[in-house]
Motif scaffolding. Structure first.
Motif, PDB file in Angstrom:
ATOM      1  N   PRO A  66       5.673  67.875  -9.556  1.00  0.00           N
ATOM      2  CA  PRO A  66       4.489  68.690  -9.254  1.00  0.00           C
ATOM      3  C   PRO A  66       3.934  68.415  -7.858  1.00  0.00           C
ATOM      4  N   TYR A  67       3.371  69.440  -7.254  1.00  0.00           N
ATOM      5  CA  TYR A  67       2.690  69.350  -5.965  1.00  0.00           C
ATOM      6  C   TYR A  67       1.327  70.005  -6.141  1.00  0.00           C
ATOM      7  N   ALA A  68       0.299  69.379  -5.602  1.00  0.00           N
ATOM      8  CA  ALA A  68      -1.058  69.898  -5.764  1.00  0.00           C
ATOM      9  C   ALA A  68      -1.817  69.742  -4.451  1.00  0.00           C
ATOM     10  N   PRO A  69      -2.896  70.531  -4.265  1.00  0.00           N
ATOM     11  CA  PRO A  69      -3.738  70.359  -3.083  1.00  0.00           C
ATOM     12  C   PRO A  69      -4.267  68.931  -3.032  1.00  0.00           C
ATOM     13  N   PRO A  70      -4.404  68.373  -1.854  1.00  0.00           N
ATOM     14  CA  PRO A  70      -4.277  68.970  -0.531  1.00  0.00           C
ATOM     15  C   PRO A  70      -2.855  68.949   0.023  1.00  0.00           C
ATOM     16  N   GLU A  71      -1.910  68.419  -0.748  1.00  0.00           N
ATOM     17  CA  GLU A  71      -0.514  68.353  -0.300  1.00  0.00           C
ATOM     18  C   GLU A  71       0.052  69.748  -0.017  1.00  0.00           C
ATOM     19  N   VAL A  72      -0.331  70.715  -0.838  1.00  0.00           N
ATOM     20  CA  VAL A  72       0.039  72.123  -0.688  1.00  0.00           C
ATOM     21  C   VAL A  72      -1.213  72.956  -0.964  1.00  0.00           C
ATOM     22  N   ASP A  73      -1.215  74.224  -0.562  1.00  0.00           N
ATOM     23  CA  ASP A  73      -2.411  75.043  -0.779  1.00  0.00           C
ATOM     24  C   ASP A  73      -2.414  75.775  -2.118  1.00  0.00           C
ATOM     25  N   LEU A  74      -1.321  75.692  -2.863  1.00  0.00           N
ATOM     26  CA  LEU A  74      -1.200  76.299  -4.188  1.00  0.00           C
ATOM     27  C   LEU A  74      -0.457  75.296  -5.058  1.00  0.00           C
ATOM     28  N   PRO A  75      -0.999  74.925  -6.207  1.00  0.00           N
ATOM     29  CA  PRO A  75      -0.251  74.019  -7.067  1.00  0.00           C
ATOM     30  C   PRO A  75       1.116  74.627  -7.428  1.00  0.00           C
ATOM     31  N   ILE A  76       2.153  73.818  -7.250  1.00  0.00           N
ATOM     32  CA  ILE A  76       3.516  74.281  -7.519  1.00  0.00           C
ATOM     33  C   ILE A  76       4.263  73.168  -8.230  1.00  0.00           C
ATOM     34  N   ALA A  77       5.004  73.533  -9.259  1.00  0.00           N
ATOM     35  CA  ALA A  77       5.896  72.583  -9.923  1.00  0.00           C
ATOM     36  C   ALA A  77       7.330  72.995  -9.599  1.00  0.00           C
ATOM     37  N   HIS A  78       8.065  72.066  -9.013  1.00  0.00           N
ATOM     38  CA  HIS A  78       9.484  72.274  -8.710  1.00  0.00           C
ATOM     39  C   HIS A  78      10.257  71.661  -9.877  1.00  0.00           C
ATOM     40  N   VAL A  79      11.016  72.478 -10.570  1.00  0.00           N
ATOM     41  CA  VAL A  79      11.656  72.083 -11.823  1.00  0.00           C
ATOM     42  C   VAL A  79      13.168  72.217 -11.695  1.00  0.00           C
ATOM     43  N   ASP A  80      13.886  71.212 -12.166  1.00  0.00           N
ATOM     44  CA  ASP A  80      15.348  71.248 -12.191  1.00  0.00           C
ATOM     45  C   ASP A  80      15.785  71.018 -13.631  1.00  0.00           C
ATOM     46  N   LEU A  81      16.315  72.051 -14.240  1.00  0.00           N
ATOM     47  CA  LEU A  81      16.692  71.990 -15.655  1.00  0.00           C
ATOM     48  C   LEU A  81      18.145  71.589 -15.878  1.00  0.00           C
ATOM     49  N   TYR A  82      18.829  71.119 -14.848  1.00  0.00           N
ATOM     50  CA  TYR A  82      20.247  70.789 -14.946  1.00  0.00           C
ATOM     51  C   TYR A  82      20.544  69.819 -16.090  1.00  0.00           C
ATOM     52  N   ARG A  83      19.686  68.836 -16.304  1.00  0.00           N
ATOM     53  CA  ARG A  83      19.941  67.821 -17.324  1.00  0.00           C
ATOM     54  C   ARG A  83      19.442  68.212 -18.713  1.00  0.00           C
ATOM     55  N   ILE A  84      18.844  69.390 -18.845  1.00  0.00           N
ATOM     56  CA  ILE A  84      18.381  69.848 -20.158  1.00  0.00           C
ATOM     57  C   ILE A  84      19.591  70.322 -20.962  1.00  0.00           C
TER      58      ILE A  84
END
Length: 148
Positions: A66-84
Motif C-alpha cells: 500500500p501507498y498513502a499520502p503524503p507518499e502519493v496523492d491518492l491512496p494506491i495498493a499495488h497487488v501481485d497475485l502471482y503466489r495466490i
C-alpha cells in the motif's frame, strides 16, 4: 473500447505516467502478461505519476504493497497475485477496502478467478526484449479520461 499500442521499454514510463495521472478513487487497473513482460514497470510509472519519489518494490512477496499520502496523492495498493493459488485466499486481502478512497493496481488478475471488478481497466502486455505490445480494454468509466 479496445486499444493496441506497440511500444518499447523506454516508452513504458510515459505510458504508465499517463494512465497513473488519470487514476481516481475506486479505479482498478489489471495488468496481465508473462513473467518479465513489464507489468511492474508500468505500475511503478503509475505510482511515480502520483508522487512516489522512491523506488516501488515489487509486491511479489508482500502480495499487497500500500501507498498513502503524503507518499502519493491518492491512496494506491499495488497487488501481485502471482503466489495466490486459490481464489478463496483473496478474501483475506480485503482488496475492496482500498477502493473507498483509493485505487488498485493488480498484477496477475487472472488469479482472481470469477471474481474481480467488471469496470476494471484491463492492460495486457505481450512481446519480449525491447518490443512490447500493450492491449487496453477501456471500460465506459474511463472513456472520457482515457489518456492514450
Amino acid at each position: 473500447m479496445n486499444y493496441r499500442f506497440d511500444y518499447t521499454l523506454d516508452d513504458a514510463a510515459r505510458i504508465g505516467a499517463a494512465i497513473g495521472g488519470a487514476l481516481m478513487a475506486g479505479d482498478v487497473v489489471a495488468l496481465s502478461g508473462d513473467l518479465g513482460a513489464g507489468k511492474t514497470t508500468l505500475a511503478r510509472a503509475m505510482l511515480k505519476a502520483r508522487g512516489l519519489a522512491g523506488e516501488a518494490p515489487s509486491p511479489t512477496f508482500a502480495i499487497v504493497q500500500p501507498y498513502a499520502p503524503p507518499e502519493v496523492d491518492l491512496p494506491i495498493a499495488h497487488v501481485d497475485l502471482y503466489r495466490i493459488e486459490d481464489e478463496r485466499e483473496l478474501i483475506e486481502l480485503g482488496l475492496d477496502d482500498y477502493l473507498y478512497d483509493g485505487a488498485l493496481l493488480i498484477e496477475w488478475p487472472e488469479r482472481l478467478g470469477e471474481g474481480g471488478w467488471p469496470e476494471a481497466l484491463l492492460l495486457a502486455i505481450s512481446g519480449d526484449g525491447d518490443a512490447r505490445v500493450l492491449t487496453a480494454v477501456v471500460p465506459p468509466a474511463w472513456g472520457a479520461r482515457w489518456p492514450l
